[in-house]
Design a protein around this motif. Structure first.
Motif, PDB file in Angstrom:
ATOM      1  N   TYR A   8      -5.186 -15.370 -10.170  1.00  0.00           N
ATOM      2  CA  TYR A   8      -5.499 -16.755 -10.535  1.00  0.00           C
ATOM      3  C   TYR A   8      -6.381 -16.812 -11.779  1.00  0.00           C
ATOM      4  CZ  TYR A   8      -3.260 -18.907  -6.569  1.00  0.00           C
ATOM      5  OH  TYR A   8      -2.317 -19.353  -5.683  1.00  0.00           O
ATOM      6  N   ALA A   9      -7.275 -15.854 -11.953  1.00  0.00           N
ATOM      7  CA  ALA A   9      -8.120 -15.820 -13.155  1.00  0.00           C
ATOM      8  C   ALA A   9      -7.266 -15.560 -14.395  1.00  0.00           C
ATOM      9  CB  ALA A   9      -9.201 -14.750 -13.021  1.00  0.00           C
ATOM     10  N   ARG A  10      -6.251 -14.724 -14.253  1.00  0.00           N
ATOM     11  CA  ARG A  10      -5.379 -14.438 -15.394  1.00  0.00           C
ATOM     12  C   ARG A  10      -4.456 -15.609 -15.699  1.00  0.00           C
ATOM     13  NH1 ARG A  10      -5.274  -9.269 -12.986  1.00  0.00           N
ATOM     14  NH2 ARG A  10      -3.447  -9.868 -11.806  1.00  0.00           N
ATOM     15  N   GLY A  11      -4.048 -16.325 -14.686  1.00  0.00           N
ATOM     16  CA  GLY A  11      -3.160 -17.461 -14.893  1.00  0.00           C
ATOM     17  C   GLY A  11      -1.705 -17.070 -14.776  1.00  0.00           C
ATOM     18  N   SER A  12      -0.841 -18.062 -14.849  1.00  0.00           N
ATOM     19  CA  SER A  12       0.593 -17.819 -14.705  1.00  0.00           C
ATOM     20  C   SER A  12       1.376 -18.281 -15.924  1.00  0.00           C
ATOM     21  CB  SER A  12       1.118 -18.545 -13.460  1.00  0.00           C
ATOM     22  OG  SER A  12       0.909 -19.933 -13.589  1.00  0.00           O
ATOM     23  N   ARG A  13       0.673 -18.502 -17.020  1.00  0.00           N
ATOM     24  CA  ARG A  13       1.315 -18.959 -18.256  1.00  0.00           C
ATOM     25  C   ARG A  13       0.783 -18.159 -19.434  1.00  0.00           C
ATOM     26  NH1 ARG A  13       2.447 -24.942 -17.863  1.00  0.00           N
ATOM     27  NH2 ARG A  13       2.028 -25.475 -15.714  1.00  0.00           N
ATOM     28  N   THR A  14       1.534 -18.140 -20.512  1.00  0.00           N
ATOM     29  CA  THR A  14       1.038 -17.589 -21.757  1.00  0.00           C
ATOM     30  C   THR A  14       0.365 -18.726 -22.517  1.00  0.00           C
ATOM     31  OG1 THR A  14       2.806 -15.953 -21.858  1.00  0.00           O
ATOM     32  CG2 THR A  14       1.677 -16.467 -23.918  1.00  0.00           C
ATOM     33  N   MET A  15      -0.864 -18.474 -22.937  1.00  0.00           N
ATOM     34  CA  MET A  15      -1.632 -19.474 -23.686  1.00  0.00           C
ATOM     35  C   MET A  15      -1.662 -19.059 -25.151  1.00  0.00           C
ATOM     36  SD  MET A  15      -2.595 -21.439 -21.174  1.00  0.00           S
ATOM     37  CE  MET A  15      -3.897 -22.427 -21.831  1.00  0.00           C
ATOM     38  N   GLU A  16      -1.464 -20.044 -26.042  1.00  0.00           N
ATOM     39  CA  GLU A  16      -1.483 -19.779 -27.482  1.00  0.00           C
ATOM     40  C   GLU A  16      -2.542 -20.634 -28.148  1.00  0.00           C
ATOM     41  OE1 GLU A  16       2.461 -20.766 -28.775  1.00  0.00           O
ATOM     42  OE2 GLU A  16       3.261 -18.817 -28.160  1.00  0.00           O
ATOM     43  N   LEU A  17      -3.279 -20.040 -29.070  1.00  0.00           N
ATOM     44  CA  LEU A  17      -4.288 -20.741 -29.863  1.00  0.00           C
ATOM     45  C   LEU A  17      -3.745 -20.914 -31.272  1.00  0.00           C
ATOM     46  CD1 LEU A  17      -7.135 -21.868 -30.269  1.00  0.00           C
ATOM     47  CD2 LEU A  17      -7.899 -19.537 -30.722  1.00  0.00           C
ATOM     48  N   TRP A  18      -3.660 -22.167 -31.706  1.00  0.00           N
ATOM     49  CA  TRP A  18      -3.115 -22.504 -33.019  1.00  0.00           C
ATOM     50  C   TRP A  18      -4.165 -23.226 -33.846  1.00  0.00           C
ATOM     51  CZ3 TRP A  18       1.978 -21.755 -34.807  1.00  0.00           C
ATOM     52  CH2 TRP A  18       2.855 -21.199 -33.878  1.00  0.00           C
ATOM     53  N   VAL A  19      -4.092 -23.032 -35.175  1.00  0.00           N
ATOM     54  CA  VAL A  19      -4.950 -23.771 -36.108  1.00  0.00           C
ATOM     55  C   VAL A  19      -4.105 -24.185 -37.309  1.00  0.00           C
ATOM     56  CG1 VAL A  19      -7.078 -22.582 -35.457  1.00  0.00           C
ATOM     57  CG2 VAL A  19      -5.709 -21.689 -37.343  1.00  0.00           C
ATOM     58  N   ARG A  20      -4.527 -25.244 -37.944  1.00  0.00           N
ATOM     59  CA  ARG A  20      -3.952 -25.594 -39.240  1.00  0.00           C
ATOM     60  C   ARG A  20      -4.912 -24.999 -40.258  1.00  0.00           C
ATOM     61  NH1 ARG A  20       0.220 -28.122 -40.192  1.00  0.00           N
ATOM     62  NH2 ARG A  20       0.226 -29.215 -38.202  1.00  0.00           N
ATOM     63  N   TRP A  21      -4.454 -23.937 -40.891  1.00  0.00           N
ATOM     64  CA  TRP A  21      -5.289 -23.154 -41.806  1.00  0.00           C
ATOM     65  C   TRP A  21      -4.691 -23.246 -43.209  1.00  0.00           C
ATOM     66  CZ3 TRP A  21      -4.489 -18.026 -44.027  1.00  0.00           C
ATOM     67  CH2 TRP A  21      -5.646 -17.475 -44.585  1.00  0.00           C
ATOM     68  N   ARG A  22      -5.457 -23.836 -44.125  1.00  0.00           N
ATOM     69  CA  ARG A  22      -5.011 -24.044 -45.511  1.00  0.00           C
ATOM     70  C   ARG A  22      -3.679 -24.809 -45.541  1.00  0.00           C
ATOM     71  NH1 ARG A  22      -6.514 -18.088 -47.947  1.00  0.00           N
ATOM     72  NH2 ARG A  22      -8.769 -18.378 -47.777  1.00  0.00           N
ATOM     73  N   GLY A  23      -3.567 -25.778 -44.637  1.00  0.00           N
ATOM     74  CA  GLY A  23      -2.413 -26.663 -44.632  1.00  0.00           C
ATOM     75  C   GLY A  23      -1.204 -26.199 -43.853  1.00  0.00           C
ATOM     76  N   ARG A  24      -1.236 -25.021 -43.293  1.00  0.00           N
ATOM     77  CA  ARG A  24      -0.064 -24.553 -42.535  1.00  0.00           C
ATOM     78  C   ARG A  24      -0.481 -24.104 -41.131  1.00  0.00           C
ATOM     79  NH1 ARG A  24      -0.982 -19.776 -45.836  1.00  0.00           N
ATOM     80  NH2 ARG A  24      -1.031 -17.986 -44.433  1.00  0.00           N
TER      81      ARG A  24
END
Length: 156
Positions: A107-123
């Motif tokens: 349960y601590a690990r979770g059952s989904r893949t999590m993604e971290l996204w940013v808009r960096w220099r416009g993309r």
């Protein structure tokens, strides 16, 4: 410079985030967001198997007690069947601790893949993808705090 999060592959500071050796200055971010994938049936199946492994010895012990009491046998045989069933139920104790620990970690690990996204220099740039929900939450919150601290606070 303040460090908000630091592990072997990710470091979040008040100036930048470093992921797998690549550094992104926070001043170049215009947006931060996250995405979750669909649930992993493999992880859910593993959790179900752990639950069955936890419950099955107790169920077999209860069935053994019921069978031992319902059979028309001598007192010695009935006591042996009921006693053996109770021992099976008690044997679950040490095993249950280990199984509960694995269940808790899942349960601590979770059952989904999590993604971290940013808009960096416009993309858009995906900084991180992980199945570890606890670690992802720590990194995401650290990045939020770092970005919030970079923005000037307007007096009211």
């Amino acid at each position: 410079m303040t460090t908000y999060y630091d592990d072997r592959s990710v470091r979040v500071t008040s100036a930048a985030i470093r992921v797998d050796g690549r550094t992104y200055p926070l001043a170049d971010f215009t947006e931060v967001w996250h995405r979750r994938s669909a649930r992993s049936w493999r992880v859910l199946g593993r959790r179900g198997a752990l639950g069955v492994a936890l419950v099955s010895p107790v169920v077999f012990a209860v069935i053994g007690i019921a069978v031992g009491l319902s059979l028309d046998t001598s007192l010695t045989v009935t006591i042996a069947i009921v006693g053996g069933s109770v021992l099976v139920g008690l044997a679950v104790g040490p095993l249950a601790d280990l199984l509960f620990e694995h269940l808790d970690r899942s349960y601590a690990r979770g059952s989904r893949t999590m993604e971290l996204w940013v808009r960096w220099r416009g993309r858009p740039v995906r900084l991180l993808a992980t199945d570890d929900a606890l670690r992802f939450g720590q990194i995401y919150r650290a990045l939020q705090r770092a970005v919030e601290q970079r923005q000037p606070v307007t007096p009211r």
